[in-house]
Design a protein around this motif. Structure first.
Motif, mmCIF file in Angstrom:
data_model
loop_
_atom_site.group_PDB
_atom_site.id
_atom_site.type_symbol
_atom_site.label_atom_id
_atom_site.label_comp_id
_atom_site.label_asym_id
_atom_site.label_seq_id
_atom_site.Cartn_x
_atom_site.Cartn_y
_atom_site.Cartn_z
ATOM 1 N N ALA A 35 0.837 -1.200 0.000
ATOM 2 C CA ALA A 35 0.000 0.000 0.000
ATOM 3 C C ALA A 35 0.871 1.248 0.000
ATOM 4 O O ALA A 35 2.059 1.200 0.350
ATOM 5 C CB ALA A 35 -0.924 0.009 1.217
ATOM 6 N N TRP A 36 0.266 2.364 -0.397
ATOM 7 C CA TRP A 36 0.924 3.665 -0.400
ATOM 8 C C TRP A 36 0.064 4.664 0.375
ATOM 9 O O TRP A 36 -1.151 4.654 0.283
ATOM 10 C CB TRP A 36 1.103 4.177 -1.823
ATOM 11 C CG TRP A 36 2.091 3.449 -2.666
ATOM 12 C CD1 TRP A 36 1.850 2.372 -3.478
ATOM 13 C CD2 TRP A 36 3.478 3.753 -2.820
ATOM 14 N NE1 TRP A 36 3.000 1.997 -4.119
ATOM 15 C CE2 TRP A 36 4.022 2.820 -3.735
ATOM 16 C CE3 TRP A 36 4.333 4.728 -2.282
ATOM 17 C CZ2 TRP A 36 5.366 2.828 -4.116
ATOM 18 C CZ3 TRP A 36 5.663 4.743 -2.650
ATOM 19 C CH2 TRP A 36 6.167 3.809 -3.564
ATOM 20 N N TYR A 37 0.757 5.565 1.090
ATOM 21 C CA TYR A 37 0.093 6.602 1.881
ATOM 22 C C TYR A 37 0.737 7.949 1.578
ATOM 23 O O TYR A 37 1.920 8.041 1.250
ATOM 24 C CB TYR A 37 0.219 6.324 3.381
ATOM 25 C CG TYR A 37 -0.364 5.000 3.791
ATOM 26 C CD1 TYR A 37 0.385 3.828 3.699
ATOM 27 C CD2 TYR A 37 -1.680 4.903 4.230
ATOM 28 C CE1 TYR A 37 -0.151 2.604 4.043
ATOM 29 C CE2 TYR A 37 -2.225 3.682 4.576
ATOM 30 C CZ TYR A 37 -1.451 2.534 4.484
ATOM 31 O OH TYR A 37 -1.993 1.316 4.815
ATOM 32 N N ILE A 49 -3.231 4.032 -2.222
ATOM 33 C CA ILE A 49 -3.225 2.837 -3.057
ATOM 34 C C ILE A 49 -3.155 1.610 -2.158
ATOM 35 O O ILE A 49 -2.393 1.587 -1.192
ATOM 36 C CB ILE A 49 -1.998 2.817 -3.997
ATOM 37 C CG1 ILE A 49 -1.977 4.040 -4.921
ATOM 38 C CG2 ILE A 49 -1.926 1.505 -4.783
ATOM 39 C CD1 ILE A 49 -3.003 4.002 -6.038
ATOM 40 N N TYR A 50 -3.946 0.592 -2.465
ATOM 41 C CA TYR A 50 -3.834 -0.693 -1.789
ATOM 42 C C TYR A 50 -3.754 -1.794 -2.827
ATOM 43 O O TYR A 50 -4.098 -1.578 -3.998
ATOM 44 C CB TYR A 50 -5.005 -0.924 -0.817
ATOM 45 C CG TYR A 50 -6.351 -1.019 -1.497
ATOM 46 C CD1 TYR A 50 -7.107 0.129 -1.759
ATOM 47 C CD2 TYR A 50 -6.880 -2.244 -1.881
ATOM 48 C CE1 TYR A 50 -8.332 0.051 -2.387
ATOM 49 C CE2 TYR A 50 -8.111 -2.328 -2.511
ATOM 50 C CZ TYR A 50 -8.834 -1.170 -2.763
ATOM 51 O OH TYR A 50 -10.056 -1.258 -3.383
ATOM 52 N N SER A 53 -2.059 -1.564 -6.687
ATOM 53 C CA SER A 53 -2.526 -0.789 -7.840
ATOM 54 C C SER A 53 -3.964 -0.295 -7.743
ATOM 55 O O SER A 53 -4.439 0.346 -8.687
ATOM 56 C CB SER A 53 -2.382 -1.622 -9.122
ATOM 57 O OG SER A 53 -3.154 -2.805 -9.039
ATOM 58 N N SER A 54 -4.648 -0.569 -6.662
ATOM 59 C CA SER A 54 -6.044 -0.135 -6.520
ATOM 60 C C SER A 54 -6.105 1.196 -5.772
ATOM 61 O O SER A 54 -5.552 1.322 -4.682
ATOM 62 C CB SER A 54 -6.853 -1.186 -5.766
ATOM 63 O OG SER A 54 -6.885 -2.407 -6.469
ATOM 64 N N ARG A 55 -6.775 2.159 -6.390
ATOM 65 C CA ARG A 55 -6.911 3.465 -5.728
ATOM 66 C C ARG A 55 -7.950 3.398 -4.621
ATOM 67 O O ARG A 55 -9.020 2.794 -4.780
ATOM 68 C CB ARG A 55 -7.320 4.541 -6.731
ATOM 69 C CG ARG A 55 -6.164 5.199 -7.470
ATOM 70 C CD ARG A 55 -6.660 6.373 -8.302
ATOM 71 N NE ARG A 55 -7.650 5.953 -9.265
ATOM 72 C CZ ARG A 55 -7.359 5.424 -10.441
ATOM 73 N NH1 ARG A 55 -6.101 5.259 -10.783
ATOM 74 N NH2 ARG A 55 -8.332 5.079 -11.266
ATOM 75 N N ALA A 56 -7.637 4.046 -3.507
ATOM 76 C CA ALA A 56 -8.594 4.124 -2.413
ATOM 77 C C ALA A 56 -9.728 5.069 -2.791
ATOM 78 O O ALA A 56 -9.622 5.865 -3.738
ATOM 79 C CB ALA A 56 -7.892 4.617 -1.146
ATOM 80 N N GLY B 104 -6.515 -7.238 0.367
ATOM 81 C CA GLY B 104 -5.241 -6.655 0.749
ATOM 82 C C GLY B 104 -5.165 -6.454 2.240
ATOM 83 O O GLY B 104 -6.124 -6.712 2.968
ATOM 84 N N TYR B 105 -4.008 -6.014 2.679
ATOM 85 C CA TYR B 105 -3.802 -5.697 4.095
ATOM 86 C C TYR B 105 -3.303 -4.258 4.146
ATOM 87 O O TYR B 105 -2.194 -3.963 3.690
ATOM 88 C CB TYR B 105 -2.751 -6.636 4.712
ATOM 89 C CG TYR B 105 -3.271 -7.978 5.138
ATOM 90 C CD1 TYR B 105 -3.957 -8.798 4.258
ATOM 91 C CD2 TYR B 105 -3.065 -8.436 6.430
ATOM 92 C CE1 TYR B 105 -4.422 -10.038 4.661
ATOM 93 C CE2 TYR B 105 -3.522 -9.690 6.838
ATOM 94 C CZ TYR B 105 -4.199 -10.484 5.945
ATOM 95 O OH TYR B 105 -4.651 -11.706 6.334
ATOM 96 N N TYR B 106 -4.110 -3.355 4.719
ATOM 97 C CA TYR B 106 -3.749 -1.939 4.739
ATOM 98 C C TYR B 106 -4.596 -1.225 5.770
ATOM 99 O O TYR B 106 -5.481 -1.817 6.386
ATOM 100 C CB TYR B 106 -3.948 -1.331 3.342
ATOM 101 C CG TYR B 106 -5.325 -1.557 2.758
ATOM 102 C CD1 TYR B 106 -5.598 -2.696 2.001
ATOM 103 C CD2 TYR B 106 -6.347 -0.643 2.962
ATOM 104 C CE1 TYR B 106 -6.858 -2.913 1.466
ATOM 105 C CE2 TYR B 106 -7.604 -0.851 2.425
ATOM 106 C CZ TYR B 106 -7.857 -1.995 1.679
ATOM 107 O OH TYR B 106 -9.107 -2.217 1.167
ATOM 108 N N PHE B 107 -4.273 0.060 5.960
ATOM 109 C CA PHE B 107 -4.961 0.878 6.962
ATOM 110 C C PHE B 107 -5.806 1.918 6.233
ATOM 111 O O PHE B 107 -5.264 2.833 5.624
ATOM 112 C CB PHE B 107 -3.938 1.590 7.856
ATOM 113 C CG PHE B 107 -2.820 0.698 8.347
ATOM 114 C CD1 PHE B 107 -1.513 1.148 8.358
ATOM 115 C CD2 PHE B 107 -3.081 -0.584 8.803
ATOM 116 C CE1 PHE B 107 -0.479 0.344 8.811
ATOM 117 C CE2 PHE B 107 -2.055 -1.401 9.254
ATOM 118 C CZ PHE B 107 -0.754 -0.935 9.255
#
Lengths: 108, 120
Positions: A35-37, A49-50, A53-56, B104-107
């Motif tokens: 993921a990206w923050y 991104i999670y 490649s999927s946009r939040a 997925g695993y994320y916050f």
């Protein structure tokens, strides 16, 4: 423990330019777990991104993520003034989460 | 609307105890893991641990095991992070986060942060 190394440490670009941020893992990471923050000064981080490649929800389509295995990329196609911030990648593996050290995207 | 609302800033002395809180709303609190992330001044993000409020199953990062205690009270939709004896090196911003483990695993949601300052 999987170590994430982000590069560059600082990226200086102008609004309208394209930004490419890299996140390299010390061993293979499942794409589902990358993921990206984004974090702006004085604010909590925000999920961009999670699943690599999927946009939040609510994230503009100028943000895109790609990659697999040990190499992942966050691309911002055309920088807007509000995009200048610090970006972190994060992975989950071996029952723990780790973050990269961050890339600061600054206005040139 | 999903919200995680954290307790206010704290100023403590070394050796004192502290418990900060994170109240969840707008979703089923017992159906998602809640975690804590530390950010020391001018530094990056560090995952500390997580708890599943439904059954209080708790996991810690090895770096924080034994240093803090994570707990939750599902009756009031609140998670906690606790220290028994603070050190100056505990000075940091602490964020609670909601963990998603689907696709997925994320916050996906973050609290606003609780600044903890430990100084003599």
């Amino acid at each position: 423990e999987i170590v994430l190394t982000q590069s560059p440490g600082t990226l200086s670009l102008s609004p309208g330019e394209r930004a490419t941020l890299s996140c390299r893992a010390s061993q293979s990471v499942s794409s589902s777990y990358l993921a990206w923050y984004q974090q702006k000064p004085g604010q909590a981080p925000r999920l961009l991104i999670y699943g690599a490649s999927s946009r939040a929800t609510g994230i503009p389509d100028r943000f895109s993520g790609s990659g697999s295995g040990t190499d992942f990329t966050l691309t911002i196609s055309r920088l807007e003034p509000e995009d200048f911030a610090v970006y972190y990648c994060q992975q989950y593996g071996s029952s723990r989460y780790t973050f990269g050290q961050g890339t600061k995207l600054e206005i040139k | 609307e999903v919200q995680l609302v954290q307790s206010g800033a704290e100023v403590k002395k070394p050796g004192e105890s502290l418990k900060i809180s994170c109240k969840g709303s707008g979703y089923s609190f017992t159906s998602y893991w809640i975690g804590w992330v530390r950010q020391m001044p001018g530094k990056g993000l560090e995952w500390m641990g997580i708890i599943y409020p439904g059954d209080s199953d708790t996991r810690y990062s090895p770096s924080f095991q034994g240093q803090v205690t994570i707990s939750a009270d599902k009756s009031i939709s609140t998670a906690y992070l606790q220290w028994s004896s603070l050190k100056a090196s505990d000075t940091a911003m602490y964020y609670c986060v909601r963990h998603v483990t689907v696709l997925g695993y994320y916050f996906d949601y973050w609290g606003q942060g609780t600044l903890v300052t430990v100084s003599s």
